[in-house]
Write a protein that holds these residues in place. Structure first.
Motif, PDB file in Angstrom:
ATOM      1  N   ARG A 115       0.836  -1.202   0.000  1.00 63.25           N
ATOM      2  CA  ARG A 115       0.000   0.000   0.000  1.00 63.25           C
ATOM      3  C   ARG A 115       0.867   1.246   0.000  1.00 63.25           C
ATOM      4  O   ARG A 115       1.739   1.403   0.849  1.00 63.25           O
ATOM      5  CB  ARG A 115      -0.911   0.007   1.232  1.00 63.25           C
ATOM      6  CG  ARG A 115      -1.935  -1.112   1.245  1.00 63.25           C
ATOM      7  CD  ARG A 115      -2.728  -1.101   2.535  1.00 63.25           C
ATOM      8  NE  ARG A 115      -3.845  -2.045   2.503  1.00 63.25           N
ATOM      9  CZ  ARG A 115      -4.700  -2.225   3.506  1.00 63.25           C
ATOM     10  NH1 ARG A 115      -4.544  -1.523   4.632  1.00 63.25           N
ATOM     11  NH2 ARG A 115      -5.690  -3.085   3.399  1.00 63.25           N
ATOM     12  N   LEU A 116       0.603   2.113  -0.942  1.00 60.66           N
ATOM     13  CA  LEU A 116       1.314   3.385  -1.071  1.00 60.66           C
ATOM     14  C   LEU A 116       0.356   4.529  -0.817  1.00 60.66           C
ATOM     15  O   LEU A 116      -0.714   4.606  -1.432  1.00 60.66           O
ATOM     16  CB  LEU A 116       1.919   3.532  -2.473  1.00 60.66           C
ATOM     17  CG  LEU A 116       2.516   4.903  -2.812  1.00 60.66           C
ATOM     18  CD1 LEU A 116       3.722   5.212  -1.927  1.00 60.66           C
ATOM     19  CD2 LEU A 116       2.905   4.968  -4.289  1.00 60.66           C
ATOM     20  N   LEU A 117       0.742   5.425   0.060  1.00 63.81           N
ATOM     21  CA  LEU A 117      -0.022   6.654   0.313  1.00 63.81           C
ATOM     22  C   LEU A 117       0.724   7.825  -0.304  1.00 63.81           C
ATOM     23  O   LEU A 117       1.897   8.050   0.009  1.00 63.81           O
ATOM     24  CB  LEU A 117      -0.187   6.878   1.820  1.00 63.81           C
ATOM     25  CG  LEU A 117      -0.774   8.232   2.244  1.00 63.81           C
ATOM     26  CD1 LEU A 117      -2.219   8.367   1.780  1.00 63.81           C
ATOM     27  CD2 LEU A 117      -0.668   8.414   3.763  1.00 63.81           C
ATOM     28  N   ILE A 118       0.064   8.557  -1.196  1.00 59.66           N
ATOM     29  CA  ILE A 118       0.641   9.775  -1.763  1.00 59.66           C
ATOM     30  C   ILE A 118       0.012  10.967  -1.051  1.00 59.66           C
ATOM     31  O   ILE A 118      -1.214  11.129  -1.048  1.00 59.66           O
ATOM     32  CB  ILE A 118       0.404   9.870  -3.279  1.00 59.66           C
ATOM     33  CG1 ILE A 118       1.018   8.663  -3.991  1.00 59.66           C
ATOM     34  CG2 ILE A 118       0.995  11.173  -3.828  1.00 59.66           C
ATOM     35  CD1 ILE A 118       0.807   8.661  -5.500  1.00 59.66           C
ATOM     36  N   ALA A 170      -3.562   6.233   9.871  1.00 61.02           N
ATOM     37  CA  ALA A 170      -2.807   5.428  10.834  1.00 61.02           C
ATOM     38  C   ALA A 170      -2.808   3.958  10.445  1.00 61.02           C
ATOM     39  O   ALA A 170      -3.864   3.344  10.264  1.00 61.02           O
ATOM     40  CB  ALA A 170      -3.392   5.602  12.233  1.00 61.02           C
ATOM     41  N   GLY A 171      -1.610   3.379  10.287  1.00 62.20           N
ATOM     42  CA  GLY A 171      -1.465   1.959  10.053  1.00 62.20           C
ATOM     43  C   GLY A 171      -1.821   1.470   8.668  1.00 62.20           C
ATOM     44  O   GLY A 171      -1.751   0.268   8.396  1.00 62.20           O
ATOM     45  N   TRP A 172      -2.177   2.369   7.745  1.00 64.17           N
ATOM     46  CA  TRP A 172      -2.645   1.906   6.423  1.00 64.17           C
ATOM     47  C   TRP A 172      -1.506   1.636   5.454  1.00 64.17           C
ATOM     48  O   TRP A 172      -1.494   0.623   4.757  1.00 64.17           O
ATOM     49  CB  TRP A 172      -3.596   2.952   5.818  1.00 64.17           C
ATOM     50  CG  TRP A 172      -4.259   2.452   4.561  1.00 64.17           C
ATOM     51  CD1 TRP A 172      -5.421   1.748   4.480  1.00 64.17           C
ATOM     52  CD2 TRP A 172      -3.786   2.602   3.215  1.00 64.17           C
ATOM     53  NE1 TRP A 172      -5.693   1.436   3.167  1.00 64.17           N
ATOM     54  CE2 TRP A 172      -4.710   1.946   2.370  1.00 64.17           C
ATOM     55  CE3 TRP A 172      -2.667   3.211   2.647  1.00 64.17           C
ATOM     56  CZ2 TRP A 172      -4.552   1.892   0.990  1.00 64.17           C
ATOM     57  CZ3 TRP A 172      -2.505   3.162   1.265  1.00 64.17           C
ATOM     58  CH2 TRP A 172      -3.441   2.515   0.451  1.00 64.17           C
ATOM     59  N   LEU A 224       1.247  15.087   9.856  1.00 61.39           N
ATOM     60  CA  LEU A 224       1.265  13.840   9.101  1.00 61.39           C
ATOM     61  C   LEU A 224       1.975  12.737   9.889  1.00 61.39           C
ATOM     62  O   LEU A 224       1.466  11.605  10.005  1.00 61.39           O
ATOM     63  CB  LEU A 224       1.953  14.052   7.758  1.00 61.39           C
ATOM     64  CG  LEU A 224       2.228  12.794   6.935  1.00 61.39           C
ATOM     65  CD1 LEU A 224       0.927  12.125   6.518  1.00 61.39           C
ATOM     66  CD2 LEU A 224       3.080  13.129   5.713  1.00 61.39           C
ATOM     67  N   LEU A 225       3.135  13.036  10.428  1.00 64.60           N
ATOM     68  CA  LEU A 225       3.898  12.021  11.149  1.00 64.60           C
ATOM     69  C   LEU A 225       3.203  11.597  12.433  1.00 64.60           C
ATOM     70  O   LEU A 225       3.274  10.421  12.820  1.00 64.60           O
ATOM     71  CB  LEU A 225       5.306  12.551  11.444  1.00 64.60           C
ATOM     72  CG  LEU A 225       6.173  12.810  10.201  1.00 64.60           C
ATOM     73  CD1 LEU A 225       7.543  13.334  10.603  1.00 64.60           C
ATOM     74  CD2 LEU A 225       6.299  11.560   9.343  1.00 64.60           C
ATOM     75  N   ARG A 232       0.437   6.607  14.982  1.00 65.78           N
ATOM     76  CA  ARG A 232      -0.574   6.091  15.907  1.00 65.78           C
ATOM     77  C   ARG A 232      -0.708   4.576  15.843  1.00 65.78           C
ATOM     78  O   ARG A 232      -1.111   3.938  16.815  1.00 65.78           O
ATOM     79  CB  ARG A 232      -1.935   6.747  15.597  1.00 65.78           C
ATOM     80  CG  ARG A 232      -1.988   8.219  15.973  1.00 65.78           C
ATOM     81  CD  ARG A 232      -3.401   8.773  15.911  1.00 65.78           C
ATOM     82  NE  ARG A 232      -3.400  10.203  16.162  1.00 65.78           N
ATOM     83  CZ  ARG A 232      -3.671  11.124  15.253  1.00 65.78           C
ATOM     84  NH1 ARG A 232      -3.975  10.767  14.008  1.00 65.78           N
ATOM     85  NH2 ARG A 232      -3.645  12.397  15.560  1.00 65.78           N
ATOM     86  N   LYS A 233      -0.417   3.974  14.692  1.00 66.90           N
ATOM     87  CA  LYS A 233      -0.442   2.515  14.555  1.00 66.90           C
ATOM     88  C   LYS A 233       0.847   2.098  13.866  1.00 66.90           C
ATOM     89  O   LYS A 233       1.843   2.809  13.940  1.00 66.90           O
ATOM     90  CB  LYS A 233      -1.675   2.083  13.766  1.00 66.90           C
ATOM     91  CG  LYS A 233      -2.999   2.338  14.485  1.00 66.90           C
ATOM     92  CD  LYS A 233      -4.174   1.806  13.681  1.00 66.90           C
ATOM     93  CE  LYS A 233      -5.496   2.079  14.394  1.00 66.90           C
ATOM     94  NZ  LYS A 233      -6.653   1.594  13.599  1.00 66.90           N
TER      95      LYS A 233
END
Length: 298
Positions: A13-16, A71-73, A96-97, A102-103
């Motif tokens: 999983r990539l978060l942009i 969080a955690g994704w 953001l950080l 959080r997870k």
């Protein structure tokens, strides 16, 4: 260029974060084996992001309560969002950080910073070992973000790669082609007052981002710049010749003080030439547009 993982594995999983022009170019380079989400504060962009291949996540870096879903994704994060407009600290990166911590933290973060962190280097040519010397709060915010990311990487076992990025250009990038300034008739400095500038084509920057997500060294800073080393006036002269437009007028620094905005003048007060050998060696990036000569006419 694409990521690849064994077919039996869960899609990473990539978060942009900050999925504007460069983020959309990155999406075009990723294959379907990646599960991609894009954080946006604008609900109207949902369809655009879905069509580009990303799941839109509505959230605002200026509103921490909206970031809980992050969080955690993500397994990896591509952080392209700029800081807020004032102050010496990047509060958006801080928010953001905090959300990511959080997870389960991501395994990798790639951050697009700025070459402005070096301040004025009097035209010197240098690599990533040079100490930063910011002259503006705009640059100080980026240094603050870099420091926060390094701390996060050490605290949570997350690989962090920082790309220091100069002026981005492309023919299909809004506000990102020299012809727009040429058509406006804006002047440049005469040669004896001029400064060296650095550039990267938007497509090459997107490719650098993908490679950094794949194999970026950590903790590491890389200059995401092309091979061209030009005085600003020479750059716009070249662009004018290639575009069939009149060359811009040349003025002295005293005239520039009267005709230009403080923001424009701030870029005329910094001169540097950045070595990009680490980018080529460690990411194994072969620039598609190694010189602005090729990129301007692309």
């Amino acid at each position: 260029m694409s990521f690849s993982v064994p077919s039996s594995a869960r899609r990473p999983r990539l978060l942009i974060v900050g999925c504007g022009d460069i983020g959309l170019r990155v999406l075009k380079l990723l294959n379907t084996r990646w599960h991609v989400a894009a954080l946006t504060s604008t609900a109207a962009r949902r369809d655009e992001l879905r069509q580009a291949g990303a799941i839109p996540l509505i959230g605002n870096l200026d509103a921490p309560a909206t970031l809980a879903r992050l969080a955690g994704w993500a397994d990896a994060v591509l952080h392209l969002a700029p800081p807020q407009a004032d102050g010496p600290q990047d509060l958006r990166t801080a928010m953001l950080l905090q959300a990511l911590a959080r997870k389960r933290a991501p395994r990798r973060i790639v951050y697009a910073s700025t070459t402005g962190v070096y301040g004025d280097c009097k035209g010197a040519r240098f690599d990533e070992t040079r100490a930063v010397a910011p002259a503006t709060d705009r640059a100080r915010r980026r240094i603050d973000a870099e420091a926060r990311l390094r701390w996060f990487g050490q605290a949570f076992g997350c690989a962090v790669t920082i790309l220091r990025v100069p002026g981005i250009y492309a023919g299909d990038r809004a506000g990102g082609h020299p012809r727009e300034r040429l058509l406006a008739g804006r002047p440049v400095l005469r040669r004896e007052d001029d400064v060296y500038t650095n550039h990267i084509h938007a497509d090459d920057l997107a490719r650098a981002c993908v490679l950094a997500l794949h194999r970026g060294p950590s903790p590491r800073v890389l200059h995401a710049v092309d091979d061209s080393e030009m005085l600003m006036g020479d750059y716009f002269d070249l662009a004018a010749d290639l575009c069939g437009l009149p060359r811009p007028p040349r003025i002295g620094r005293a005239e520039a003080q009267q005709q230009m905005t403080p923001m424009q003048l701030s870029f005329l007060g910094e001169s540097r030439r950045l070595d990009n050998r680490r980018l080529k060696r460690e990411l194994r990036l072969k620039l598609r547009y190694p010189h602005v000569r090729e990129g301007i006419t692309a």
